[in-house]
Scaffold this motif. Structure first.
Motif, PDB file in Angstrom:
ATOM      1  N   GLN A  76       2.126   6.375   7.394  1.00  0.00           N
ATOM      2  CA  GLN A  76       1.024   6.127   6.681  1.00  0.00           C
ATOM      3  C   GLN A  76       0.385   4.488   7.097  1.00  0.00           C
ATOM      4  N   ALA A 107      -3.082  13.940   4.849  1.00  0.00           N
ATOM      5  CA  ALA A 107      -2.176  13.182   5.631  1.00  0.00           C
ATOM      6  C   ALA A 107      -3.035  12.218   6.823  1.00  0.00           C
ATOM      7  N   GLU A 141       6.411  15.740   1.749  1.00  0.00           N
ATOM      8  CA  GLU A 141       7.735  15.112   1.927  1.00  0.00           C
ATOM      9  C   GLU A 141       7.504  13.790   2.749  1.00  0.00           C
ATOM     10  N   ASN A 142       6.355  13.499   3.143  1.00  0.00           N
ATOM     11  CA  ASN A 142       6.019  12.237   3.682  1.00  0.00           C
ATOM     12  C   ASN A 142       6.559  12.192   5.195  1.00  0.00           C
ATOM     13  N   ARG A 143       6.628  13.204   5.715  1.00  0.00           N
ATOM     14  CA  ARG A 143       6.629  13.345   7.433  1.00  0.00           C
ATOM     15  C   ARG A 143       5.243  13.724   7.830  1.00  0.00           C
ATOM     16  N   ILE A 144       4.619  12.359   7.901  1.00  0.00           N
ATOM     17  CA  ILE A 144       3.163  12.636   8.048  1.00  0.00           C
ATOM     18  C   ILE A 144       2.698  13.294   9.621  1.00  0.00           C
ATOM     19  N   THR A 203       5.496  19.732   4.339  1.00  0.00           N
ATOM     20  CA  THR A 203       5.892  18.622   5.129  1.00  0.00           C
ATOM     21  C   THR A 203       5.057  17.185   4.967  1.00  0.00           C
ATOM     22  N   VAL A 204       3.829  17.345   4.823  1.00  0.00           N
ATOM     23  CA  VAL A 204       3.207  16.182   4.401  1.00  0.00           C
ATOM     24  C   VAL A 204       3.409  15.722   3.097  1.00  0.00           C
ATOM     25  N   ALA A 232       6.799   6.244   7.453  1.00  0.00           N
ATOM     26  CA  ALA A 232       6.401   7.523   7.267  1.00  0.00           C
ATOM     27  C   ALA A 232       5.265   7.974   8.287  1.00  0.00           C
ATOM     28  N   ARG A 284      11.511  25.848   0.312  1.00  0.00           N
ATOM     29  CA  ARG A 284      11.794  25.905   1.849  1.00  0.00           C
ATOM     30  C   ARG A 284      12.661  27.247   2.037  1.00  0.00           C
ATOM     31  N   GLU A 296       4.468  14.968  11.592  1.00  0.00           N
ATOM     32  CA  GLU A 296       4.737  16.295  11.745  1.00  0.00           C
ATOM     33  C   GLU A 296       3.950  17.305  11.055  1.00  0.00           C
ATOM     34  N   GLY A 297       3.682  16.751   9.854  1.00  0.00           N
ATOM     35  CA  GLY A 297       2.709  17.604   8.978  1.00  0.00           C
ATOM     36  C   GLY A 297       1.395  17.460   9.887  1.00  0.00           C
TER      37      GLY A 297
END
Length: 866
Positions: free
Chosen positions: A686, A503, A469-472, A466-467, A684, A439, A474-475
């Motif tokens: 998902q 994602a 990192e499981n920030r779906i 970002t994806v 997340a 980052r 946002e990614g």
């Protein structure tokens, strides 16, 4: 005399080959045998009798080093590096004449992409095929599959009998052969036609085979060589310096354009070599080329060339070839390889371009060699980035980072900074798991790069991080912004498609990814071949989440066909995509084989993160087959890939643990793991994976998720989530009709294990209602479906096939006992007290009339309760 050697009488083999090429049930024939046994002679004799057009491709060691090398003459001039586009071009031109026959000499020397093309032609029977393969040589899997999977008939050509040897020699000599000479020829040649021919022709030239009183006699030690190489070497010694010069040029670059060869050695030398039967001239697509009459000749000739002479000769070939603009990737790679081993100063731009070609055509090792050569000559960032990328994809991030570390980012302009940051941030983030450093590098690019298209490249790469990192949400938003930008460069589009492709399927937006996947498929010139491979994996993943398993399987098969073992990462990812479909369809043995192959290919100095999704799915396959020890082994290995850079996969890790628990009769633990997976997935975003996790929990016996699944059914694209909801509602309500109906729905979309479980879960409900006929029907259906899933041993299936009078917790603890675990170990694993474990064991022993733990363990092993 050449024509007389083709009078060998092989009537039965001739008929088999002729039948296969005209009216056989298969698409042609593969002739297999040792070098010189007559494979090519027989093949050309048969094809010479056909009325169909015949096109021949002859493989060589030189062509094997170039992707699509042997079929390069049939590839239209193009700047495209996309393997599918090049395969399509070669295929179109090969099949330009309808109802044609394709002959492939020495198919064991095919490069992987050429082998793929041959396999495709055989599978869809676009052309009849006759191929020859030398025994004792490594053969590409795609070629082996031709006969193993029944696409082509395999004919083994064996050595000649003594009678055949004598008859052949006498027909060539047009006279009787002395019995002693016949014995010597038979024993020395071993019945190998090429050995025999070379022996006879060499003896005639040496004057050791003569006609005495009407009978041919062989006399003299030179007529009985120890092997074919010696025979050919002796023949070459008498060929003359000018002919040998021509052969040595050809040995270093086969095939070689006829005009170039003439320009190098002279017309007389080429004519003499052809007349002597040492080379043959033929048309290779757009040009006329020279080749050796037999590949072993080239090997022997190469043995006569020293290093210094070879460098000088390659230099002369380079001088001749560089006058022509290399029009295809194969041309550029070929010229670049010649440069590397010649006395000519290499063109850095050519080496870099050829390195890109090799990487995009699925040959990372070749790409590395060419990129390294370019980098060592120039040292520029463009060459360094290309070399680093080739190293990174091969699982050597430390070496890649060392290359990039030589450049000072403060001295780089905006474009150079992007070229430097992206591979370095990628290897720090994904390969080394250093999220903070990755980052930090991305922020450096963000602060210094102002040009909008270049900023989009950084935004796309950041979206992929970002994806992971499981920030779906946002990614996805970041990726969609890049994809919608009219000025987004191709590199940004590729990275954004990868981010969205990982994602959207798990977020329940698998259908939304289809136009993105189509856009990627239409792009003929990707900026990174490996990103393209990953996007194709995402395409398959998206189709499975929306329940389109047929299309997913078609795409997975299509994508895996262009991948190459030389490009082990691309090949492995394509294999993983195939395995994804196999898992969903319940083809667990296929999944095990596929994933194990992929994991073997992904073994590298630094373990590649793509091993994680393969391992997690492999755990499920082993667990479904009841192979607990293998499932535990694989799950333990998956622990090496953990951390915030792979948080995306944590719900899948918990689902894998759930299946392993279920395989050890731990229904309670299995349900808990599945619930945890659903919770993390929901947090997340998902949602598709949340629905899948709740579906697993329901199959393990949890009756509490109907309402949440009904909500998810309205949020997740495709029909599958709705089926999950109806299944959960039927379980909650004890509705046998609804269970029977949803079982049929699952079967119709191809989710056979879910269909089997739904049928199995209906059995006890029918029994309690006294509906014996319906119970028997559900049981028969469950068994039939389970058989189609390699005898899957899910909890629902095993509980109905061999029920034991134990509670879920008693089953779970008894299974641990059966595996030899102590009460303390069991208590620690389940998070309960030792006294609780002892109480469950006591009650289980009482119910099963077991006197102690040993008897309980024996009962469990012989009466599975999973």
């Amino acid at each position: 005399m050449d024509e007389r050697w083709q009078l060998l009488d092989r009537p039965s083999e001739f008929e088999v080959v002729h039948q296969a090429l005209t009216s056989g049930d298969t698409g042609g024939v593969v002739l297999v045998g040792v070098a010189g046994v007559g494979k090519t002679t027989l093949a050309r004799m048969v094809t010479g009798t056909l009325s169909r057009p015949v096109r021949w491709a002859a493989c060589t060691q030189s062509s094997q080093a170039i992707p699509l090398g042997v079929f390069a003459p049939w590839i239209a001039p193009s700047a495209s590096r996309d393997p599918l586009a090049l395969l399509g071009s070669a295929r179109e031109n090969i099949l330009a004449q309808p109802n044609s026959v394709l002959g492939v000499d020495d198919a064991h020397l095919l490069d992987q992409l050429s082998a793929t093309l041959l396999h495709q032609l055989a599978v869809d029977r676009s052309a009849r095929i006759v191929a020859t393969v030398r025994n004792g040589e490594p053969v590409p899997d795609a070629v082996t599959s031709l006969w193993k999977d029944g696409y082509l008939e395999r004919v083994e050509l064996t050595a000649l009998t003594k009678q055949q040897c004598v008859g052949l020699v006498e027909s060539v000599l047009r006279g009787a052969l002395e019995g002693l000479s016949a014995d010597v020829m038979w024993e020395s040649s071993g019945g190998n036609p090429l050995f025999l021919r070379t022996m006879v022709e060499g003896a005639l030239e040496a004057g050791t085979l003569t006609k005495v009183n009407g009978v041919w006699q062989l006399r003299g030690p030179t007529a009985v060589p120890s092997g074919l190489a010696a025979l050919l070497d002796e023949r070459l010694s008498r060929a003359g310096d000018s002919v040998l010069d021509a052969l040595q040029m050809l040995a270093l670059c086969e095939p070689l354009d006829l005009d170039i060869l003439i320009g190098l050695v002279g017309e007389a030398a080429v004519d003499a070599a052809e007349i002597a039967g040492l080379i043959r001239i033929g048309r290779d697509g757009r040009q006329i080329s020279a080749r050796f009459s037999h590949p072993l000749l080239g090997e022997v000739v190469q043995g006569r060339i020293g290093t210094a002479s070879a460098r000088r000769r390659r230099g002369r070939i380079v001088e001749a070839l560089r006058e022509r603009e290399p029009g295809t990737a194969a041309d550029r790679i070929r010229l670049a390889r010649l440069y590397l081993d010649s006395d000519q100063a290499a063109d850095t731009a050519l080496l870099s371009s050829a390195a890109k070609d090799a990487i995009f055509l699925s040959n990372l090792s070749l790409g590395e060699d060419l990129a390294r050569a370019a980098w060592e000559r120039d040292g520029g960032l463009r060459e360094g980035e290309l070399l680093a990328r080739a190293l990174l994809w091969q699982g050597r991030p430390g070496e890649a980072d060392a290359i990039l570390d030589r450049y000072d980012p403060d001295t780089l302009d905006q474009l150079e900074l992007v070229q430097w940051v992206l591979p370095r941030a990628s290897l720090q983030f994904w390969s080394l798991g250093d999220v903070d450093r990755g980052r930090e590098l991305m922020r450096l690019m963000d602060t210094r790069v102002e040009y909008p298209p270049l900023r989009l490249v950084g935004d796309a790469a950041a979206a992929a991080m970002t994806v992971h990192e499981n920030r779906i949400a946002e990614g996805i938003a970041a990726a969609e912004k890049v994809l919608a930008a009219p000025d987004a460069p191709r590199q940004a589009i590729d990275f954004a498609a990868f981010a969205a492709g990982l994602a959207m399927p798990v977020a329940g937006r698998g259908a939304d990814f289809e136009p993105i996947a189509a856009r990627s498929r239409a792009e003929k010139q990707p900026t990174d071949g490996m990103i393209r491979v990953m996007v194709r994996y995402c395409d398959v993943l998206a189709l499975t989440t929306v329940g389109e398993l047929d299309r997913a399987e078609e795409r997975a098969t299509e994508y895996s066909e262009f991948s190459s073992t030389a490009q082990f990462l691309g090949w492995a990812i394509a294999k993983i995509a195939v395995g994804v479909v196999a898992i969903h369809r319940g083809r667990f043995r296929e999944a095990v084989t596929t994933f194990e192959q992929a994991l073997a290919a992904l073994h590298a100095e630094t373990s590649l993160p793509w091993q994680l999704p393969a391992r997690l799915l492999l755990v499920r396959a082993y667990a479904a087959l009841g192979d607990v020890s293998s499932a535990e082994r694989v799950l333990a290995a998956a622990d090496e890939h953990a951390g915030p850079h792979l948080a995306l996969h944590e719900p899948q890790r918990l689902i894998a643990r759930a299946w392993l628990a279920a395989a050890t009769a731990g229904r309670h633990s299995a349900v808990e793991f599945a619930r945890k997976a659903a919770t993390i997935a929901a947090g997340a975003g998902q949602y598709a994976l949340e629905a899948e996790a709740l579906h697993h929990a329901t199959r393990f016996g949890d009756r509490t998720h109907a309402a949440r699944l009904a909500t998810l059914a309205g949020r997740v694209q495709g029909p599958v989530a709705g089926m999950y909801a109806r299944h959960a509602a039927a379980i909650a309500d004890g509705d046998t009709e609804a269970l029977d109906a949803v079982s049929v729905e699952f079967e119709q979309v191809g989710l056979l294990v879910s269909a089997a479980d739904a049928a199995a879960q209906a059995i006890p409900l029918h029994d309690r209602a006294g509906q014996r006929r319906h119970s028997a029907q559900a049981s028969a259906r469950a068994l039939r479906l389970a058989a189609r899933c390699d005898g899957a041993a899910t909890p629902a299936l095993m509980a109905t096939s061999r029920p034991l009078p134990l509670t879920a917790r008693e089953r779970e603890i008894s299974a641990h006992v059966a595996r030899g675990r102590s009460n303390r170990d069991i208590a620690e694993r389940l998070g309960v007290s030792i006294r609780t474990v002892e109480g469950h064991i006591y009650r289980a022993c009482t119910k099963l009339d077991a006197t102690d733990r040993d008897q309980l363990a024996e009962l469990i092993w012989h009466n599975p309760i999973q």
